[in-house]
Design an enzyme around this catalytic site. Structure first.
Site, PDB file in Angstrom:
ATOM      1  N   HIS A 152      52.000  34.482  50.264  1.00  0.00           N
ATOM      2  CA  HIS A 152      50.805  35.130  49.713  1.00  0.00           C
ATOM      3  C   HIS A 152      50.064  35.799  50.878  1.00  0.00           C
ATOM      4  O   HIS A 152      50.044  35.250  51.984  1.00  0.00           O
ATOM      5  CB  HIS A 152      49.830  34.102  49.111  1.00  0.00           C
ATOM      6  CG  HIS A 152      50.122  33.687  47.697  1.00  0.00           C
ATOM      7  ND1 HIS A 152      49.926  32.384  47.275  1.00  0.00           N
ATOM      8  CD2 HIS A 152      50.552  34.381  46.616  1.00  0.00           C
ATOM      9  CE1 HIS A 152      50.234  32.307  45.990  1.00  0.00           C
ATOM     10  NE2 HIS A 152      50.619  33.493  45.570  1.00  0.00           N
ATOM     11  N   CYS A 172      43.094  29.138  49.565  1.00  0.00           N
ATOM     12  CA  CYS A 172      43.808  28.990  48.290  1.00  0.00           C
ATOM     13  C   CYS A 172      42.975  28.225  47.258  1.00  0.00           C
ATOM     14  O   CYS A 172      43.119  28.450  46.062  1.00  0.00           O
ATOM     15  CB  CYS A 172      45.117  28.228  48.487  1.00  0.00           C
ATOM     16  SG  CYS A 172      46.286  29.010  49.578  1.00  0.00           S
TER      17      CYS A 172
END
Ligand code: ARG
Length: 279
Positions: free
Chosen positions: A174, A268
């Site tokens: 990511h 996150c």
């Protein structure tokens, strides 16, 4: 766009969405950090998550919480739930079957909270995990999860220019595992996570970026959260912390190694709500 190295900017108060890791486990592997044979200490994960939430509150930020859902162990990673810019919500569409139900669950939360501009995505995208919003542009990644077509979809929906970047190292699957915003116009990143072309894009747009080492990246040090002055960063990323202090930032080390077993860190766990309708 970038300014020379200099003191940090004034902190701005933020509003974050978080999800308590009540049902956190590592029972499938969708990134190289995850090993279903590794034992997870869930109470410890919850304690570490609570420390992160309490830290945000102590820094003056507002934190909203979405109710965790049993059977969705990665729902704690709220950054993936959506992308919110100017009160517009671009819903996530997850790449893996295991996380697919999280997309509608997060969108429901936004609708219940009074957000009127919510959009289901046509293309695969994992929310703020792969989109980083700066003042002038939104940086977006593709390569492992989010499709490049989602970048255009987001650009149309949000009316902000989106810059596509290519991730090449599966450990940094990511964008928010390899790059974070220090402020609205300054970034820190680990170049090894990006293709050669994307490195050149980043060098051109941000000549004065903080360049992080692999050592910092390996402990998810780039998965950090900055309000322009206070930076919340993995405790193990000591070299990055030193560099940040030199630049005038106040560093808040956090221990999140239990959640790192699923490949996630502070960022996150944190979805920024830009312009909540009831704020
Ligand atoms: N296990 C999760 C996954 O692989 C971790 C997500 C981390 N989130 C993030 N924004 N990087 O999808």
């Amino acid at each position: 766009m970038a300014r020379p190295d200099g003191p940090s900017t004034a902190p701005t108060r933020r509003h974050y969405l978080m999800c308590r890791p009540t049902y956190f486990t590592v029972e499938y592997a969708i990134n190289p950090w995850m090993d279903p044979d590794v034992v997870v200490d869930r109470p410890r994960a919850i304690r570490q998550w609570e420390e992160l939430r309490d830290l945000y509150l102590s820094l003056g930020h507002r934190v909203s919480e979405i109710a965790p859902i049993e059977g969705l162990p990665d729902m704690v990673f709220a950054a993936n739930g959506a992308l919110v810019v100017d009160g517009r919500v671009y819903g996530a569409r997850f790449a893996s079957a295991e996380r697919t139900p999280e997309g509608p669950a997060y969108l429901d939360w936004f609708r219940q909270e009074g957000y009127t501009e919510t959009s289901e995505a046509k293309y695969v995208n994992e929310g703020e995990g792969d989109f980083i919003t700066l003042d002038e542009v939104v940086l977006a990644a593709t390569g492992f999860r989010t499709e490049a077509a989602a970048h255009q979809e987001a650009e149309r929906l949000l009316g902000r220019p989106v810059v596509t970047l290519q991730l090449v190292d599966p450990r940094f699957y990511h964008l928010d595992t390899a790059l974070f915003a220090l402020s609205g116009d300054r970034i820190a990143y680990y170049p090894g996570a990006f293709s050669k072309g994307s490195r050149r894009v980043l060098e051109a747009l941000f000549p004065d970026a903080l360049i992080a080492t692999e050592e910092d990246a390996r402990v998810l040090g780039l998965n950090a959260v900055s309000d322009g002055h206070d930076v919340v960063v993995a405790a193990e990323a000591t070299r990055l912390a030193d560099r940040l202090r030199t630049l005038g930032f106040t560093v808040h080390p956090v221990e999140l190694d239990e959640l790192r077993k699923a490949g996630g860190g502070a960022k996150c766990c944190t979805l920024e709500l830009r312009d909540h309708p009831l704020a």
